[in-house]
Design a protein around this motif. Sequence first.
Motif, PDB file in Angstrom:
ATOM      1  N   ALA A  36      30.895 -69.993  86.937  1.00  0.00           N
ATOM      2  CA  ALA A  36      30.067 -71.205  86.890  1.00  0.00           C
ATOM      3  C   ALA A  36      28.794 -70.923  86.091  1.00  0.00           C
ATOM      4  CB  ALA A  36      29.726 -71.632  88.320  1.00  0.00           C
ATOM      5  N   PRO A  37      28.013 -71.974  85.773  1.00  0.00           N
ATOM      6  CA  PRO A  37      26.801 -71.760  84.966  1.00  0.00           C
ATOM      7  C   PRO A  37      25.866 -70.696  85.522  1.00  0.00           C
ATOM      8  CG  PRO A  37      27.266 -74.100  85.126  1.00  0.00           C
ATOM      9  CD  PRO A  37      28.256 -73.407  86.032  1.00  0.00           C
ATOM     10  N   ASP A  38      25.797 -70.545  86.856  1.00  0.00           N
ATOM     11  CA  ASP A  38      24.892 -69.541  87.442  1.00  0.00           C
ATOM     12  C   ASP A  38      25.535 -68.155  87.518  1.00  0.00           C
ATOM     13  OD1 ASP A  38      26.726 -69.754  89.483  1.00  0.00           O
ATOM     14  OD2 ASP A  38      25.278 -70.351  91.026  1.00  0.00           O
ATOM     15  N   GLY A  39      26.731 -68.018  86.944  1.00  0.00           N
ATOM     16  CA  GLY A  39      27.387 -66.707  86.915  1.00  0.00           C
ATOM     17  C   GLY A  39      28.254 -66.426  88.131  1.00  0.00           C
ATOM     18  N   PRO A  42      33.981 -80.849  86.166  1.00  0.00           N
ATOM     19  CA  PRO A  42      34.133 -81.070  84.717  1.00  0.00           C
ATOM     20  C   PRO A  42      33.669 -79.891  83.872  1.00  0.00           C
ATOM     21  CG  PRO A  42      32.981 -82.927  85.759  1.00  0.00           C
ATOM     22  CD  PRO A  42      33.121 -81.856  86.808  1.00  0.00           C
ATOM     23  N   GLY A  43      32.730 -79.089  84.409  1.00  0.00           N
ATOM     24  CA  GLY A  43      32.125 -78.039  83.603  1.00  0.00           C
ATOM     25  C   GLY A  43      32.571 -76.625  83.945  1.00  0.00           C
ATOM     26  N   VAL A  44      33.526 -76.483  84.873  1.00  0.00           N
ATOM     27  CA  VAL A  44      33.972 -75.145  85.284  1.00  0.00           C
ATOM     28  C   VAL A  44      35.493 -75.141  85.375  1.00  0.00           C
ATOM     29  CG1 VAL A  44      33.818 -73.334  87.046  1.00  0.00           C
ATOM     30  CG2 VAL A  44      31.851 -74.847  86.640  1.00  0.00           C
ATOM     31  N   ASP A  45      36.132 -74.134  84.763  1.00  0.00           N
ATOM     32  CA  ASP A  45      37.582 -74.034  84.875  1.00  0.00           C
ATOM     33  C   ASP A  45      37.924 -73.275  86.159  1.00  0.00           C
ATOM     34  OD1 ASP A  45      40.143 -74.565  84.152  1.00  0.00           O
ATOM     35  OD2 ASP A  45      40.224 -73.201  82.441  1.00  0.00           O
ATOM     36  N   SER A  46      39.168 -73.358  86.583  1.00  0.00           N
ATOM     37  CA  SER A  46      39.580 -72.637  87.777  1.00  0.00           C
ATOM     38  C   SER A  46      41.030 -72.227  87.627  1.00  0.00           C
ATOM     39  CB  SER A  46      39.393 -73.491  89.022  1.00  0.00           C
ATOM     40  OG  SER A  46      39.606 -72.711  90.180  1.00  0.00           O
ATOM     41  N   TYR A  47      41.241 -70.960  87.280  1.00  0.00           N
ATOM     42  CA  TYR A  47      42.610 -70.447  87.185  1.00  0.00           C
ATOM     43  C   TYR A  47      43.130 -70.092  88.571  1.00  0.00           C
ATOM     44  CZ  TYR A  47      41.787 -69.722  82.135  1.00  0.00           C
ATOM     45  OH  TYR A  47      41.521 -69.871  80.809  1.00  0.00           O
ATOM     46  N   SER A  48      42.260 -69.479  89.377  1.00  0.00           N
ATOM     47  CA  SER A  48      42.658 -68.958  90.677  1.00  0.00           C
ATOM     48  C   SER A  48      42.621 -70.044  91.744  1.00  0.00           C
ATOM     49  CB  SER A  48      41.692 -67.834  91.069  1.00  0.00           C
ATOM     50  OG  SER A  48      41.817 -67.515  92.441  1.00  0.00           O
ATOM     51  N   GLY A  49      43.530 -69.929  92.702  1.00  0.00           N
ATOM     52  CA  GLY A  49      43.485 -70.831  93.841  1.00  0.00           C
ATOM     53  C   GLY A  49      42.378 -70.502  94.819  1.00  0.00           C
ATOM     54  N   PHE A  50      41.772 -69.322  94.679  1.00  0.00           N
ATOM     55  CA  PHE A  50      40.758 -68.866  95.628  1.00  0.00           C
ATOM     56  C   PHE A  50      39.326 -69.094  95.151  1.00  0.00           C
ATOM     57  CE2 PHE A  50      44.536 -66.473  96.737  1.00  0.00           C
ATOM     58  CZ  PHE A  50      44.553 -66.561  98.120  1.00  0.00           C
ATOM     59  N   SER A  95      39.378 -86.088  82.995  1.00  0.00           N
ATOM     60  CA  SER A  95      39.541 -86.165  81.536  1.00  0.00           C
ATOM     61  C   SER A  95      38.258 -85.649  80.888  1.00  0.00           C
ATOM     62  CB  SER A  95      39.852 -87.594  81.105  1.00  0.00           C
ATOM     63  OG  SER A  95      38.815 -88.450  81.507  1.00  0.00           O
ATOM     64  N   GLY A  96      38.407 -85.031  79.719  1.00  0.00           N
ATOM     65  CA  GLY A  96      37.248 -84.448  79.055  1.00  0.00           C
ATOM     66  C   GLY A  96      36.796 -83.133  79.666  1.00  0.00           C
ATOM     67  N   HIS A  97      37.697 -82.461  80.399  1.00  0.00           N
ATOM     68  CA  HIS A  97      37.333 -81.197  81.061  1.00  0.00           C
ATOM     69  C   HIS A  97      36.899 -80.146  80.030  1.00  0.00           C
ATOM     70  CE1 HIS A  97      38.156 -77.454  83.451  1.00  0.00           C
ATOM     71  NE2 HIS A  97      37.486 -78.175  84.329  1.00  0.00           N
ATOM     72  N   ILE A  98      35.997 -79.275  80.471  1.00  0.00           N
ATOM     73  CA  ILE A  98      35.428 -78.286  79.546  1.00  0.00           C
ATOM     74  C   ILE A  98      36.465 -77.305  79.011  1.00  0.00           C
ATOM     75  CG2 ILE A  98      34.784 -76.551  81.279  1.00  0.00           C
ATOM     76  CD1 ILE A  98      31.939 -76.774  79.578  1.00  0.00           C
ATOM     77  N   SER A  99      37.607 -77.153  79.705  1.00  0.00           N
ATOM     78  CA  SER A  99      38.640 -76.220  79.243  1.00  0.00           C
ATOM     79  C   SER A  99      39.537 -76.833  78.168  1.00  0.00           C
ATOM     80  CB  SER A  99      39.526 -75.782  80.417  1.00  0.00           C
ATOM     81  OG  SER A  99      40.407 -76.823  80.818  1.00  0.00           O
ATOM     82  N   PHE A 100      39.345 -78.109  77.876  1.00  0.00           N
ATOM     83  CA  PHE A 100      40.212 -78.778  76.907  1.00  0.00           C
ATOM     84  C   PHE A 100      39.650 -78.586  75.495  1.00  0.00           C
ATOM     85  CE2 PHE A 100      41.516 -82.333  80.156  1.00  0.00           C
ATOM     86  CZ  PHE A 100      42.187 -81.384  80.917  1.00  0.00           C
ATOM     87  N   ASP A 142      44.917 -80.719  76.439  1.00  0.00           N
ATOM     88  CA  ASP A 142      44.664 -81.550  77.627  1.00  0.00           C
ATOM     89  C   ASP A 142      45.866 -81.414  78.570  1.00  0.00           C
ATOM     90  OD1 ASP A 142      42.661 -82.394  75.902  1.00  0.00           O
ATOM     91  OD2 ASP A 142      42.808 -84.492  76.526  1.00  0.00           O
ATOM     92  N   HIS A 143      45.590 -81.145  79.848  1.00  0.00           N
ATOM     93  CA  HIS A 143      46.686 -80.966  80.812  1.00  0.00           C
ATOM     94  C   HIS A 143      46.198 -81.300  82.214  1.00  0.00           C
ATOM     95  CE1 HIS A 143      44.424 -77.202  81.048  1.00  0.00           C
ATOM     96  NE2 HIS A 143      44.854 -77.118  82.302  1.00  0.00           N
ATOM     97  N   CYS A 144      47.133 -81.677  83.066  1.00  0.00           N
ATOM     98  CA  CYS A 144      46.855 -81.916  84.494  1.00  0.00           C
ATOM     99  C   CYS A 144      45.616 -82.788  84.705  1.00  0.00           C
ATOM    100  CB  CYS A 144      46.745 -80.589  85.239  1.00  0.00           C
ATOM    101  SG  CYS A 144      48.280 -79.644  85.207  1.00  0.00           S
ATOM    102  N   VAL A 145      45.590 -83.872  83.960  1.00  0.00           N
ATOM    103  CA  VAL A 145      44.481 -84.823  84.134  1.00  0.00           C
ATOM    104  C   VAL A 145      44.732 -85.630  85.409  1.00  0.00           C
ATOM    105  CG1 VAL A 145      43.302 -86.827  83.129  1.00  0.00           C
ATOM    106  CG2 VAL A 145      44.008 -84.914  81.657  1.00  0.00           C
ATOM    107  N   GLN A 146      43.708 -85.684  86.239  1.00  0.00           N
ATOM    108  CA  GLN A 146      43.811 -86.311  87.561  1.00  0.00           C
ATOM    109  C   GLN A 146      44.498 -87.668  87.499  1.00  0.00           C
ATOM    110  OE1 GLN A 146      39.789 -86.415  89.032  1.00  0.00           O
ATOM    111  NE2 GLN A 146      39.590 -84.181  89.006  1.00  0.00           N
TER     112      GLN A 146
END
Length: 220
Positions: free
Chosen positions: A136-139, A123-131, A63-68, A93-97
């Motif tokens: 991320a913050p470091d690029g 919490p701070g990085v989204d992930s569209y891809s399964g791979f 909850s509170g994910h950065i993509s929300f 907000d979606h797919c909250v654990q």
Amino acid sequence: MKSAGIQFDKQHSALLVVDMQPDFIPGGPLGVPTGDQILSPVRTIMESERFGVIAATQDWHPSGHISFASHHEGKKPLETIQLYGKEQILWPDHCVQGTAGAMMHPDLPWDRVLAFVRKGEDPGVDSYSGFRNNRAPDGSRPKTGLAGYFHDRSITTIFVCGLARDVCVRWTAEDAADEGFTTILLWNLSRSVNPDGDDQLRKELAGKNVKIAESSALGL
Ligand SMILES: [Zn+2]
């Protein structure tokens, strides 16, 4: 009825089912238009015994994910922000654990799946891809380990289906091709958040070495 058949051998082929979770089905907070229409044919292909491995991804956010959008003051869903130097779309907000909407959809035969990959748990990085996660913050785009799993199982060809075609399915398919797998997006077993962009999406996928096919080409 037989369309231009795709030749592939079961042992080296995988089906990858992307984010088939209630929150992405119409009625959910991020319901993909007509996403419910693919439940039955996705069930059929999962039960077809045509693949050496079936794997699935599960969007799985704290909850509170950065993509929300709700995490960002004054922002609404589908607005964008700059995040680590890239554009990030903000979502409802979606797919909250642990919530019902984040579970694997109850209408599909998950007992057929050998490997599940959860993504978006940082919490701070989204992930569209399964791979790989989004930036991320470091690029970097940290890997989930799924490519290694498929390589270890001697998989060379991956068929991708699920939701949403223009977001998580697209990113997953592009990364699969980039990881060296022959990659086929099963067009009729996916749906887009924005169907108006589908013609452009077809062109862009071709440029990323992702083939597009209908499940009928597998005789299904
Ligand atoms: Zn998500």
